[in-house]
Design an enzyme around this catalytic site. Structure first.
Site, PDB file in Angstrom:
ATOM      1  N   ASP A 183      11.811 -10.566   7.856  1.00 52.27           N
ATOM      2  CA  ASP A 183      11.867  -9.686   6.676  1.00 52.27           C
ATOM      3  C   ASP A 183      12.922  -8.601   6.870  1.00 52.27           C
ATOM      4  O   ASP A 183      12.670  -7.428   6.608  1.00 52.27           O
ATOM      5  CB  ASP A 183      10.487  -9.067   6.426  1.00 52.27           C
ATOM      6  CG  ASP A 183      10.332  -8.567   4.986  1.00 52.27           C
ATOM      7  OD1 ASP A 183      11.112  -8.996   4.115  1.00 52.27           O
ATOM      8  OD2 ASP A 183       9.420  -7.741   4.742  1.00 52.27           O
TER       9      ASP A 183
ATOM     10  N   GLY B 211       0.827  -1.192   0.000  1.00 54.40           N
ATOM     11  CA  GLY B 211       0.000   0.000   0.000  1.00 54.40           C
ATOM     12  C   GLY B 211       0.863   1.245   0.000  1.00 54.40           C
ATOM     13  O   GLY B 211       1.951   1.256  -0.578  1.00 54.40           O
TER      14      GLY B 211
END
Length: 392
Positions: free
Chosen positions: A208, A93
């Site tokens: 991550d 996003g």
């Protein structure tokens, strides 16, 4: 229409709200945290909020007070998500810079893409993780919004962007980070992982770790961000968590990529990749380079075997303003984190110790070490061996 937060840079430095401080009074039980959230939602008990409250209640002690914002509040904070306030975007996003008057604080507002890479599970994971952990090298979650199909996360604003911005996304005429700052950023990021692995209860596997997820405050202190893929670490005597392979290509540890078995040593490998990027100024995967140099780890592998070529691994933007011995030692740490066998990689606490030494070294006369610090790319040393690399 211009975004008011963009046109008033003097309002963008991070400030802790007095109201917020009064709420953070030592340890707060998760039960009281959920009760506070429930009081806020008497008029709107959505299923998403109930799920978040129930999940948080399953775990230890809330370390952070997390605000719940309405969509209208966040629209006002970002001038109705004005494109002029956009500071980042990706598959998840968009991230906007904003200012929330009620808490008198500049913030980063991440609005998830309804069809993006992160869904309800990742949204819940991030709210959960950042409610349960607190450390100077982890970004602070200020609050969230879960109205209807809106999924929005609100963080403290980090004015210097990400490590990627200053290391891998700079133009030819821009100054690169100096050696000391690179090592201090690496040390701080390592401390964040050390806290997640060895202090957080239950332990957390970040999953991550990459340069774009290391954000920098006004003083270039690093903070890990984006916990959507984080997982609670193994408990009950187990040595790994089995999960589907997620993360960014090039940063994943080989054993995790092949088996889906995730451990804290998987994060250590990813740290090694980022440390090597920090030393070399090269992306882990860069298709703009010649074929033999497109994969950073493959390119570095033969260079690790020949100490006469170690100097070739330094980022040209450093312009030789570093102590060669420190370069060799930093490469040693990276090489040990990048070992193929997970068990041979160091713990993050040992990495922190090594990098603290490097981050606080003064630049002295350059001298090539008489003995190589890395005997081969596959060379394995004990943790005591790591210390001998750093304190020869």
């Amino acid at each position: 229409m211009s975004c008011f937060t963009c046109s008033h840079p003097d309002t963008l430095s991070f400030r802790t709200s007095p109201t917020q401080n009064s709420k953070d009074t030592g340890k707060r039980t998760l039960k009281s945290f959920v009760r506070d959230m429930s009081l806020k939602f008497k008029s709107d008990r959505s299923r998403q909020r109930q799920i978040i409250a129930a999940e948080i209640l399953k775990y230890g002690t809330a370390k952070n007070h997390v605000e719940v914002f309405t969509y209208q509040e966040l629209a006002g904070a970002t001038d109705n998500f004005n494109p002029e306030c956009l500071i980042g975007e990706g598959g998840f996003g968009s991230v906007y810079k904003g200012y929330i008057k009620s808490i008198k604080q500049s913030v980063a507002v991440k609005q998830q893409n309804r069809n993006g890479l992160q869904g309800p599970r990742e949204f819940l994971a991030e709210v959960l993780m950042l409610s349960l952990v607190k450390h100077p090298n982890l970004v602070k979650l200020i609050g969230y919004c879960a109205e209807g199909d809106q999924r929005i996360l609100v963080y403290e604003f980090m004015p210097n962007g990400s490590l990627e911005d200053h290391l891998l996304d700079i133009g030819g005429d821009e100054e690169g980070l100096d050696w000391e700052r690179r090592m201090k950023i690496a040390e701080g990021a390592a401390r964040g992982l050390e806290y997640l692995h060895e202090t957080a209860d239950p332990p957390v596997i970040y999953r991550d770790f990459k340069a774009s997820n290391i954000l920098l405050d006004e003083d270039f202190n690093p903070k890990l961000s984006d916990f959507g893929l984080a997982r609670m670490g193994p408990t009950g005597g187990k040595d790994h968590v089995s999960t589907r392979v997620m993360g960014t290509y090039g940063y994943c540890a080989p054993e995790y990529a092949s088996t889906g078995q995730l451990t804290t040593k998987s994060d250590v490998y990813s740290f090694g990749v980022v440390l090597l990027e920090t030393i070399t100024g090269r992306r882990v995967i860069d298709y703009q380079r010649p074929t033999e140099e497109q994969n950073l780890i493959d390119w570095a592998h033969p260079l690790f075997k020949d100490r006469s070529k170690f100097i070739l691994m330094a980022d040209p933007l450093l312009k030789d303003k570093f102590h060669v011995k420190s370069l060799f030692q930093a490469l040693a740490v990276a090489a040990m984190c990048l070992q193929e066998e997970a068990d041979t990689r160091p713990h993050m606490s040992d990495v922190v110790t090594a990098l603290h030494h490097l981050a606080n070294q003064k630049i002295r006369q350059k001298e090539i070490p008489k003995e190589p610090f890395i005997k081969s790319a596959g060379h394995v040393e004990s943790l005591g061996g790591l210390n001998s690399y750093i304190h020869p």
